[in-house]
Design a protein around this motif. Structure first.
Motif, PDB file in Angstrom:
ATOM      1  N   ASP A 236       0.803 -22.529 -41.871  1.00 35.61           N
ATOM      2  CA  ASP A 236       0.336 -23.873 -41.243  1.00 35.61           C
ATOM      3  C   ASP A 236       1.002 -23.956 -39.830  1.00 35.61           C
ATOM      4  O   ASP A 236       2.140 -23.628 -39.567  1.00 35.61           O
ATOM      5  CB  ASP A 236       0.789 -25.148 -41.889  1.00 35.61           C
ATOM      6  CG  ASP A 236       0.085 -26.395 -41.542  1.00 35.61           C
ATOM      7  OD1 ASP A 236       0.282 -26.683 -40.379  1.00 35.61           O
ATOM      8  OD2 ASP A 236      -0.301 -27.263 -42.230  1.00 35.61           O
ATOM      9  N   ARG A 237      -0.151 -24.154 -38.898  1.00 28.90           N
ATOM     10  CA  ARG A 237       0.262 -24.154 -37.392  1.00 28.90           C
ATOM     11  C   ARG A 237       1.226 -25.316 -37.013  1.00 28.90           C
ATOM     12  O   ARG A 237       2.337 -25.160 -36.181  1.00 28.90           O
ATOM     13  CB  ARG A 237      -1.067 -24.259 -36.511  1.00 28.90           C
ATOM     14  CG  ARG A 237      -2.027 -23.077 -36.917  1.00 28.90           C
ATOM     15  CD  ARG A 237      -1.427 -21.854 -36.453  1.00 28.90           C
ATOM     16  NE  ARG A 237      -2.489 -20.787 -36.384  1.00 28.90           N
ATOM     17  CZ  ARG A 237      -2.514 -19.643 -37.335  1.00 28.90           C
ATOM     18  NH1 ARG A 237      -1.919 -19.767 -38.372  1.00 28.90           N
ATOM     19  NH2 ARG A 237      -3.460 -18.897 -37.255  1.00 28.90           N
ATOM     20  N   ARG A 238       1.318 -26.508 -37.709  1.00 30.60           N
ATOM     21  CA  ARG A 238       2.126 -27.336 -37.598  1.00 30.60           C
ATOM     22  C   ARG A 238       3.563 -26.918 -37.731  1.00 30.60           C
ATOM     23  O   ARG A 238       4.315 -27.057 -37.169  1.00 30.60           O
ATOM     24  CB  ARG A 238       1.716 -28.519 -38.399  1.00 30.60           C
ATOM     25  CG  ARG A 238       2.684 -30.115 -38.084  1.00 30.60           C
ATOM     26  CD  ARG A 238       2.073 -30.796 -38.872  1.00 30.60           C
ATOM     27  NE  ARG A 238       2.945 -32.264 -38.925  1.00 30.60           N
ATOM     28  CZ  ARG A 238       4.225 -32.305 -39.457  1.00 30.60           C
ATOM     29  NH1 ARG A 238       4.482 -31.661 -40.346  1.00 30.60           N
ATOM     30  NH2 ARG A 238       4.972 -33.371 -39.278  1.00 30.60           N
TER      31      ARG A 238
ATOM     32  N   TRP B 297       3.165 -20.686 -27.235  1.00 27.97           N
ATOM     33  CA  TRP B 297       2.385 -20.685 -26.218  1.00 27.97           C
ATOM     34  C   TRP B 297       1.070 -19.932 -27.052  1.00 27.97           C
ATOM     35  O   TRP B 297      -0.021 -20.582 -26.803  1.00 27.97           O
ATOM     36  CB  TRP B 297       2.755 -19.855 -25.271  1.00 27.97           C
ATOM     37  CG  TRP B 297       1.856 -19.551 -23.817  1.00 27.97           C
ATOM     38  CD1 TRP B 297       0.444 -20.333 -23.728  1.00 27.97           C
ATOM     39  CD2 TRP B 297       1.973 -19.217 -22.642  1.00 27.97           C
ATOM     40  NE1 TRP B 297      -0.116 -20.001 -22.688  1.00 27.97           N
ATOM     41  CE2 TRP B 297       0.897 -19.452 -21.968  1.00 27.97           C
ATOM     42  CE3 TRP B 297       3.244 -18.593 -22.221  1.00 27.97           C
ATOM     43  CZ2 TRP B 297       0.828 -18.909 -20.562  1.00 27.97           C
ATOM     44  CZ3 TRP B 297       3.057 -18.175 -20.916  1.00 27.97           C
ATOM     45  CH2 TRP B 297       1.584 -18.339 -20.225  1.00 27.97           C
ATOM     46  N   ALA B 298       1.318 -19.048 -27.675  1.00 26.62           N
ATOM     47  CA  ALA B 298       0.222 -18.206 -28.277  1.00 26.62           C
ATOM     48  C   ALA B 298      -0.607 -19.054 -29.314  1.00 26.62           C
ATOM     49  O   ALA B 298      -1.958 -18.976 -29.306  1.00 26.62           O
ATOM     50  CB  ALA B 298       0.590 -16.793 -28.873  1.00 26.62           C
ATOM     51  N   PHE B 299       0.065 -19.871 -30.166  1.00 29.97           N
ATOM     52  CA  PHE B 299      -0.625 -20.633 -31.323  1.00 29.97           C
ATOM     53  C   PHE B 299      -1.210 -21.977 -30.480  1.00 29.97           C
ATOM     54  O   PHE B 299      -2.075 -22.526 -30.826  1.00 29.97           O
ATOM     55  CB  PHE B 299       0.323 -21.104 -32.060  1.00 29.97           C
ATOM     56  CG  PHE B 299       0.650 -19.763 -33.012  1.00 29.97           C
ATOM     57  CD1 PHE B 299      -0.465 -19.414 -34.006  1.00 29.97           C
ATOM     58  CD2 PHE B 299       1.927 -19.297 -33.255  1.00 29.97           C
ATOM     59  CE1 PHE B 299      -0.107 -18.431 -34.855  1.00 29.97           C
ATOM     60  CE2 PHE B 299       2.206 -18.301 -34.122  1.00 29.97           C
ATOM     61  CZ  PHE B 299       1.198 -17.694 -35.033  1.00 29.97           C
ATOM     62  N   ALA B 300      -0.397 -22.618 -29.600  1.00 28.10           N
ATOM     63  CA  ALA B 300      -0.681 -23.852 -28.971  1.00 28.10           C
ATOM     64  C   ALA B 300      -1.988 -23.681 -28.152  1.00 28.10           C
ATOM     65  O   ALA B 300      -2.728 -24.777 -28.101  1.00 28.10           O
ATOM     66  CB  ALA B 300       0.393 -24.347 -28.113  1.00 28.10           C
TER      67      ALA B 300
ATOM     68  N   THR C 202      -9.500 -26.632 -30.301  1.00 31.59           N
ATOM     69  CA  THR C 202     -10.635 -26.603 -31.202  1.00 31.59           C
ATOM     70  C   THR C 202     -10.354 -27.201 -32.711  1.00 31.59           C
ATOM     71  O   THR C 202     -11.224 -27.615 -33.406  1.00 31.59           O
ATOM     72  CB  THR C 202     -11.011 -24.970 -31.452  1.00 31.59           C
ATOM     73  OG1 THR C 202     -10.062 -24.264 -32.104  1.00 31.59           O
ATOM     74  CG2 THR C 202     -11.589 -24.259 -30.186  1.00 31.59           C
ATOM     75  N   ARG C 203      -9.025 -27.304 -32.932  1.00 27.39           N
ATOM     76  CA  ARG C 203      -8.644 -27.803 -34.224  1.00 27.39           C
ATOM     77  C   ARG C 203      -8.473 -29.384 -34.039  1.00 27.39           C
ATOM     78  O   ARG C 203      -8.424 -30.091 -35.196  1.00 27.39           O
ATOM     79  CB  ARG C 203      -7.542 -27.077 -34.601  1.00 27.39           C
ATOM     80  CG  ARG C 203      -7.376 -25.499 -34.961  1.00 27.39           C
ATOM     81  CD  ARG C 203      -7.974 -25.139 -36.075  1.00 27.39           C
ATOM     82  NE  ARG C 203      -7.536 -25.516 -37.156  1.00 27.39           N
ATOM     83  CZ  ARG C 203      -6.583 -24.816 -37.829  1.00 27.39           C
ATOM     84  NH1 ARG C 203      -5.809 -23.843 -37.235  1.00 27.39           N
ATOM     85  NH2 ARG C 203      -6.092 -25.361 -38.694  1.00 27.39           N
TER      86      ARG C 203
ATOM     87  N   PRO D 185      -1.622 -31.932 -40.271  1.00 28.82           N
ATOM     88  CA  PRO D 185      -1.564 -30.776 -40.824  1.00 28.82           C
ATOM     89  C   PRO D 185      -2.375 -29.641 -40.135  1.00 28.82           C
ATOM     90  O   PRO D 185      -3.552 -30.134 -40.032  1.00 28.82           O
ATOM     91  CB  PRO D 185      -1.625 -30.888 -42.332  1.00 28.82           C
ATOM     92  CG  PRO D 185      -1.391 -32.008 -42.633  1.00 28.82           C
ATOM     93  CD  PRO D 185      -1.778 -32.886 -41.283  1.00 28.82           C
ATOM     94  N   LEU D 186      -2.136 -28.199 -40.061  1.00 24.04           N
ATOM     95  CA  LEU D 186      -3.082 -27.482 -39.148  1.00 24.04           C
ATOM     96  C   LEU D 186      -2.987 -26.052 -40.018  1.00 24.04           C
ATOM     97  O   LEU D 186      -2.412 -25.139 -39.484  1.00 24.04           O
ATOM     98  CB  LEU D 186      -2.515 -27.308 -37.711  1.00 24.04           C
ATOM     99  CG  LEU D 186      -2.890 -28.594 -36.860  1.00 24.04           C
ATOM    100  CD1 LEU D 186      -1.897 -28.196 -35.648  1.00 24.04           C
ATOM    101  CD2 LEU D 186      -4.042 -28.893 -36.474  1.00 24.04           C
ATOM    102  N   ARG D 187      -3.502 -25.913 -41.206  1.00 23.23           N
ATOM    103  CA  ARG D 187      -3.492 -24.815 -41.959  1.00 23.23           C
ATOM    104  C   ARG D 187      -4.376 -23.708 -41.229  1.00 23.23           C
ATOM    105  O   ARG D 187      -5.173 -23.746 -40.461  1.00 23.23           O
ATOM    106  CB  ARG D 187      -4.351 -25.145 -43.384  1.00 23.23           C
ATOM    107  CG  ARG D 187      -3.515 -26.014 -44.191  1.00 23.23           C
ATOM    108  CD  ARG D 187      -4.252 -26.551 -45.393  1.00 23.23           C
ATOM    109  NE  ARG D 187      -3.451 -27.127 -46.337  1.00 23.23           N
ATOM    110  CZ  ARG D 187      -3.469 -28.534 -46.168  1.00 23.23           C
ATOM    111  NH1 ARG D 187      -4.425 -29.188 -45.575  1.00 23.23           N
ATOM    112  NH2 ARG D 187      -2.861 -29.384 -47.049  1.00 23.23           N
ATOM    113  N   SER D 188      -3.791 -22.516 -41.502  1.00 24.19           N
ATOM    114  CA  SER D 188      -4.702 -21.380 -40.870  1.00 24.19           C
ATOM    115  C   SER D 188      -5.936 -21.360 -41.170  1.00 24.19           C
ATOM    116  O   SER D 188      -6.625 -21.517 -42.315  1.00 24.19           O
ATOM    117  CB  SER D 188      -3.816 -20.026 -41.622  1.00 24.19           C
ATOM    118  OG  SER D 188      -4.435 -18.947 -40.867  1.00 24.19           O
ATOM    119  N   PRO D 189      -6.759 -21.012 -40.302  1.00 25.66           N
ATOM    120  CA  PRO D 189      -8.267 -21.003 -40.535  1.00 25.66           C
ATOM    121  C   PRO D 189      -8.465 -19.823 -41.541  1.00 25.66           C
ATOM    122  O   PRO D 189      -7.881 -18.869 -41.831  1.00 25.66           O
ATOM    123  CB  PRO D 189      -8.835 -20.354 -39.437  1.00 25.66           C
ATOM    124  CG  PRO D 189      -7.695 -20.763 -38.205  1.00 25.66           C
ATOM    125  CD  PRO D 189      -6.542 -20.631 -38.808  1.00 25.66           C
TER     126      PRO D 189
END
Length: 391
Positions: free
Chosen positions: A78-80, A121-124, A129-130, A192-196
């Motif tokens: 999860d990105r969060r 930085w890479a994930f943010a 789009t999310r 929550p920002l689950r992986s695509p």
């Protein structure tokens, strides 16, 4: 869902975008901290100015490796959760830097800083789009990335200003406390920002590989030339100003704040133009940087005037290059490689500048920076003509 509920949901999403932008501002500000503090750090830790510059080059190198490695290794998380963890690492790193009693401990702290920077930085960069609807993605992405650009030009002057009154350790401590505050803010605002789900199709992978051999490779080259040129000179701007100007630390802090203010203006001015023509915008920006650094080396202009012009130029570089990546359809791969190229260029530039500063007159770092940014402008111009002619 009622109109009130819908409005509340929209506000929550934009608050999340703003908190991520503040997060990118915080990580890049932490990365840039040593630039305005090198003289004090070197003196306190008993090393040369060039050796103290390793606190920049090592951080950039670690960030360059961390960006693509974490993008692959943590792709299912999860990105969060990732962003919260990386902000916590940054807080520890900054506070450890504030307490460091020798250069080795400081370098260890800066390794943690680089890890946080590269991953965050890479994930943010791709979260727009999310977080918001499709029609607002461009705006959200610009806001998130503005944190990088603004921090690159405002973080250093702010840290220098603070250190001129309370010492260099206070600047690191303040950055650590800011990171803790952002950790709380992100925890409250990010959903929550689950992986695509799923993976790229074969056709999509082939398209990316084809793109990698063309536009992306040129943008990465321009990133390397421009950013390494900037940091070869800017990492050592404080010792340069101390030698060419009789003014004290307070004046240098104010001068760098003016540089930062000009950089913020350059960021937003360039952003609007780069969305239409990033190549032409980059040529103008690198040309302005080249003239500014050359003027400082020649003392052809008052330092304040040259610094403001430099800030206007560099302030727009980050957003211009990122918009170029997005315009060419680089996606996550392009963003990760751009972050890596940007940070390894910081490392190479600051390292090369340190060797120059230790072995030649300090004005030589300005000539080195001007030379690299001039080459960047020339490459961008030549590549644009070759694309236009179809060669």
């Amino acid at each position: 869902m009622t109109t009130t509920d819908l409005a509340g949901a929209v506000r929550a999403r934009w608050l999340a975008v703003t908190s991520v932008a503040m997060g990118t501002f915080t990580i890049v500000s932490s990365e840039m901290l040593p630039v305005g503090l090198l003289t004090s750090i070197a003196s306190d830790l008993g090393v040369s100015t060039g050796t103290a510059g390793l606190t920049m080059s090592l951080t950039g190198l670690v960030a360059a490796v961390a960006a693509p490695v974490l993008a692959v290794a943590a792709r299912a998380i999860d990105r969060r959760t990732i962003l919260l963890g990386l902000m916590a690492v940054l807080a520890v790193a900054d506070l450890a830097g504030a307490l460091a009693q020798n250069h080795l401990v400081m370098l260890a702290a800066r390794v943690l800083t680089g890890l946080s920077i590269g991953g965050f930085w890479a994930f943010a960069a791709g979260l727009g789009t999310r977080l918001v609807p499709g029609r607002a993605v461009g705006r959200a992405t610009s806001i998130i990335l503005s944190g990088v650009s603004v921090a690159s030009v405002l973080g250093v002057p702010a840290a220098t200003f603070v250190s001129s009154y309370a010492g260099w350790r206070s600047a690191f401590a303040a950055a650590g406390l800011l990171a803790l505050g952002l950790l709380v803010l992100l925890a409250v605002t990010l959903p929550p920002l689950r992986s695509p789900a799923g993976s790229s199709t074969s056709a999509a992978r082939e398209k990316r590989l084809s793109w990698l051999s063309g536009p992306l490779s040129v943008v990465l080259l321009l990133t390397a030339l421009t950013v390494s040129g900037h940091f070869a000179a800017y990492t050592y701007v404080r010792p340069f100003l101390e030698q060419v100007s009789p003014a004290g630390a307070a004046f240098i802090g104010v001068a760098l704040l003016l540089y930062g203010a000009a950089g913020v203006a350059g960021n937003f001015a360039a952003g609007a133009r780069a969305a239409r023509n990033p190549r032409a915008t980059l040529i103008v920006l690198t040309g302005l940087m080249t003239l500014s650094m050359a003027a400082l080396a020649l003392t052809a202009l008052p330092p304040l005037v040259a610094l403001v012009a430099w800030g206007l130029g560099y302030g727009g570089v980050g957003v211009t290059l990122q918009l170029w990546i997005m315009r060419e359809g680089g996606g996550e791969l392009g963003t990760a490689l751009f972050v890596g190229s940007f940070n390894v260029s910081i490392a190479l530039g600051s390292f090369a500048g340190g060797r120059i500063a230790d072995g030649l007159p300090i004005s030589a770092v300005m000539w080195a920076g001007a030379g690299l940014t001039l080459v960047s402008a020339i490459v961008a111009g030549i590549w644009g003509r070759s694309r236009t002619s179809g060669s």
